[in-house]
Motif scaffolding. Structure first.
Motif, PDB file in Angstrom:
ATOM      1  N   PRO A  66       0.826  -1.218   0.000  1.00 24.48           N
ATOM      2  CA  PRO A  66       0.000   0.000   0.000  1.00 24.48           C
ATOM      3  C   PRO A  66       0.857   1.265   0.000  1.00 24.48           C
ATOM      4  O   PRO A  66       2.029   1.252   0.400  1.00 24.48           O
ATOM      5  CB  PRO A  66      -0.798  -0.130   1.306  1.00 24.48           C
ATOM      6  N   ASP A  67       0.256   2.326  -0.458  1.00 28.11           N
ATOM      7  CA  ASP A  67       0.900   3.638  -0.431  1.00 28.11           C
ATOM      8  C   ASP A  67       0.640   4.251   0.948  1.00 28.11           C
ATOM      9  O   ASP A  67      -0.403   4.851   1.204  1.00 28.11           O
ATOM     10  CB  ASP A  67       0.313   4.524  -1.533  1.00 28.11           C
ATOM     11  N   TRP A  68       1.626   4.097   1.835  1.00 21.08           N
ATOM     12  CA  TRP A  68       1.423   4.512   3.228  1.00 21.08           C
ATOM     13  C   TRP A  68       1.282   6.027   3.357  1.00 21.08           C
ATOM     14  O   TRP A  68       0.571   6.529   4.238  1.00 21.08           O
ATOM     15  CB  TRP A  68       2.570   4.015   4.103  1.00 21.08           C
ATOM     16  N   SER A  69       1.918   6.753   2.490  1.00 25.25           N
ATOM     17  CA  SER A  69       1.781   8.202   2.524  1.00 25.25           C
ATOM     18  C   SER A  69       0.349   8.620   2.189  1.00 25.25           C
ATOM     19  O   SER A  69      -0.216   9.517   2.828  1.00 25.25           O
ATOM     20  CB  SER A  69       2.761   8.842   1.535  1.00 25.25           C
ATOM     21  N   SER A 114       4.922   2.674   7.632  1.00 24.99           N
ATOM     22  CA  SER A 114       3.524   2.798   8.050  1.00 24.99           C
ATOM     23  C   SER A 114       3.348   3.568   9.357  1.00 24.99           C
ATOM     24  O   SER A 114       2.215   3.882   9.734  1.00 24.99           O
ATOM     25  CB  SER A 114       2.906   1.408   8.217  1.00 24.99           C
ATOM     26  N   LEU A 115       4.435   3.894  10.058  1.00 32.04           N
ATOM     27  CA  LEU A 115       4.314   4.487  11.390  1.00 32.04           C
ATOM     28  C   LEU A 115       3.460   5.756  11.421  1.00 32.04           C
ATOM     29  O   LEU A 115       2.582   5.878  12.276  1.00 32.04           O
ATOM     30  CB  LEU A 115       5.708   4.768  11.972  1.00 32.04           C
ATOM     31  N   PRO A 116       3.661   6.738  10.514  1.00 29.32           N
ATOM     32  CA  PRO A 116       2.817   7.940  10.570  1.00 29.32           C
ATOM     33  C   PRO A 116       1.327   7.634  10.401  1.00 29.32           C
ATOM     34  O   PRO A 116       0.490   8.201  11.106  1.00 29.32           O
ATOM     35  CB  PRO A 116       3.340   8.794   9.399  1.00 29.32           C
ATOM     36  N   ARG A 163       5.556   8.651  20.946  1.00 31.02           N
ATOM     37  CA  ARG A 163       4.321   9.353  20.577  1.00 31.02           C
ATOM     38  C   ARG A 163       3.213   8.372  20.162  1.00 31.02           C
ATOM     39  O   ARG A 163       2.105   8.431  20.711  1.00 31.02           O
ATOM     40  CB  ARG A 163       4.601  10.372  19.476  1.00 31.02           C
ATOM     41  N   PRO A 164       3.463   7.461  19.211  1.00 27.82           N
ATOM     42  CA  PRO A 164       2.418   6.468  18.909  1.00 27.82           C
ATOM     43  C   PRO A 164       2.104   5.577  20.107  1.00 27.82           C
ATOM     44  O   PRO A 164       0.967   5.137  20.283  1.00 27.82           O
ATOM     45  CB  PRO A 164       3.006   5.666  17.739  1.00 27.82           C
TER      46      PRO A 164
END
Length: 580
Positions: A66-69, A114-116, A163-164
């Motif tokens: 997938p396009d994580w952005s 994928s973190l953001p 933060r996450p």
């Protein structure tokens, strides 16, 4: 954004142009991400935009790569839309939350990219709970993947992705309120355990043991996320313990884990507390210094004496002199403290008398001049700024957790710094709003009462903390039935001679509170501190303040008071009857 999603899309696909949609998402986020008072969006457009974004989210998340952005941009916009209450029912559909959970489930397959998107997915869930918790409860019962959530919680902490990690801790706080999910978290099914779902109490306990350390939650900006995360973990434990039908936390942890967790709790409670609040250690140190001097003199005298027999005789004399000197030092110190206390009390009584005289003279002047107005001197109210992430807030959350019966084995009962830290919480909370302290002190009073009943050391410490120099009976004290506490305890203003709020006066005044929960808990706490002796209770609080509890307990000499008391309801009924 609406036009792109409402348009014909790419020919032959029925899907909007991804590039155009991505640009529209950027424009939307740039305009509204930092604007908390955004304009209201037409509900007709929301009905098109939200389902359209969810479809894009779901179809993109299904892809092998997938396009994580792109996913990140969609989730950010959905999160922004949760700020409005109307027209967002589509956010609480199964399809929406299921699409969000797919992103969370796929996190560890490509954690860096994928973190953001995953972090914003957690934030979306938190915002959705805040907007409508009951709708989210129902949806998450069927869509929450506890395996992914628990594994991600451990992974974020391991990789120091604070933060996450914080956002996910908040997600756990909310889902722990969902009864079905809470049960699964406490007792995962065998199939879930094989997939890596850890029992929640063990998971939280291990993470608190690791992160709940004084140096890691100190009041610095770099520790802010860790403080907030620990707060959410404690709140989650509270939620899981609040339901009486849930298994108790203390029964789900082994002895070593319980001991380590209790140690962490004690360390946090002791942060900022005095280690020698009453000067006991300094007195001991003073005597040790004097004794060391005497021994040094004795050793020097012995080494300089050539006559052995005389030396032995001299040694006995030195020992006798040492005993006499220690006795004299102790007596001098005691006499000095008593004299100091008497002078202090005499000075306070003198000041109070002058104040009363001044008030009387002002009253006479007003009467003589025929003025009915009263000039009231109002001191500046002490303001204590409380932040949701400071050490005091964390300590308060610990106190709330200690109220739950399922964590009683973790409740600290000894150690001067720990007990001092708990007493400091009472002092600070009582002074937030001395006139109406119920909401601020009821929790800490409940915990201190439990601790005092279980520990003689705690009773002694809290008694000295509240009553200070009056904690011990003075020499030659004779019982009396003074209606009021000592004159220097001003229960009218609840302040000391310097104009500062006084804990003892605040507590004494609210023994007669109309809030029965506060009245009962406070009276019982102070009664326990007095060794449950009615005479000592009256000595420290005054007969008038003490009589209520003693009558309720039916103690000798007080059992008839409650029967002789007037009932306001009964008097009101009698008045109505007479009028009719």
């Amino acid at each position: 954004l609406f036009r792109v999603l409402a348009g014909d899309g790419v020919e032959g696909t029925g899907q909007p142009d991804k590039s155009a949609l991505s640009d529209a998402l950027d424009v939307f986020s740039e305009k509204y991400a930092s604007d908390q008072t955004q304009n209201k969006f037409p509900e007709s457009q929301k009905d098109k935009v939200i389902p359209g974004l969810v479809n894009q989210l779901e179809s993109e998340a299904k892809k092998d790569s997938p396009d994580w952005s792109f996913l990140h941009k969609i989730v950010v916009v959905l999160k922004i839309l949760t700020r409005e209450m109307k027209g967002i029912d589509a956010l609480f559909r199964l399809e929406t939350v299921r699409a969000i959970m797919k992103i969370i489930m796929r996190f560890q397959k490509s954690p860096d990219d994928s973190l953001p998107a995953v972090e914003q997915s957690y934030a979306f869930l938190v915002n959705s709970f805040i907007v409508d918790r009951f709708k989210m409860n129902k949806v998450l019962e069927d869509t929450a993947d506890l395996n992914a959530l628990t594994q991600n919680l451990a992974y974020h902490l391991q990789k120091r992705q604070y933060r996450p990690y914080y956002y996910l801790c908040r997600v756990f706080f909310y889902i722990s309120l969902v009864e079905k999910i809470a049960r699964k978290l406490i007792d995962p099914a065998e199939a879930d355990r094989k997939q890596g779902v850890k029992p929640i109490f063990s998971l939280i306990a291990s993470q608190l043991i690791e992160r709940f350390q004084p140096e890691l939650i100190s009041d610095t900006e770099e520790n802010k996320m860790n403080r907030l995360s620990c707060m959410e973990l404690l709140r989650t434990c509270f939620n899981l313990s609040y339901n009486k039908d849930n298994p108790e936390m203390q029964d789900r942890l082994d002895d070593d884990t319980l001991a380590s967790l209790k140690q962490r709790f004690e360390q946090v409670l002791a942060i900022g507390a005095e280690t020698d609040p009453f000067g006991d250690k300094s007195v001991e140190d003073e005597f040790e210094i004097e004794a060391a001097k005497i021994l040094a003199i004795a050793d020097a005298a012995e080494s300089n004496n050539e006559d052995k027999e005389f030396a032995l005789a001299n040694e006995d004399l030195v020992k006798e002199a040492k005993r006499e000197l220690e006795s004299e030092l102790a007596e001098q110190k005691l006499v000095g403290e008593l004299k100091s206390g008497e002078k202090k009390k005499e000075k306070e009584e003198k000041k109070l008398t002058e104040k009363e005289q001044k008030t009387w003279e002002e009253a006479l002047k007003r009467v003589e001049s025929g003025k009915s107005s009263r000039k009231t001197s109002v001191a500046k109210r002490q303001v204590i700024n409380q932040r949701p992430d400071d050490i005091h807030a964390i300590k308060l959350q610990l106190i709330n957790l200690f109220i739950m019966p399922g964590v009683r084995t973790l409740l600290p009962t000894r150690g001067t710094p720990v007990l001092q830290g708990m007493a400091d919480i009472l002092d600070r909370q009582a002074k937030l709003d001395p006139n109406y302290p119920t909401d601020h002190i009821l929790s800490i009073l409940t915990v201190l009462l439990t601790v005092s009943k279980a520990s003689a050391e705690a009773r002694s410490h809290f008694k000295r903390y509240v009553f200070r120099e009056d904690a011990d009976k003075p020499p030659g004290y004779k019982p009396n039935k003074n209606m009021d506490p000592p004159k220097y305890v001003n229960i009218r203003t609840m302040k000391d001679k310097n104009g500062n709020w006084n804990l003892r006066a605040i507590l004494t005044k609210h023994i007669c509170s109309f809030n029965m929960n506060l009245k009962h808990t406070l009276s019982e706490f102070l009664f326990v501190l007095c060794g449950e002796e009615s005479g000592e209770y009256i000595r420290l609080l005054g007969f008038g303040s003490a009589a209520g509890l003693l009558a309720d307990k039916g103690l000798p000499g007080f059992s008839q008071l409650s029967q002789q008391a007037y009932s306001l309801d009964e008097l009101a009924d009698r008045m109505k009857t007479q009028k009719s």
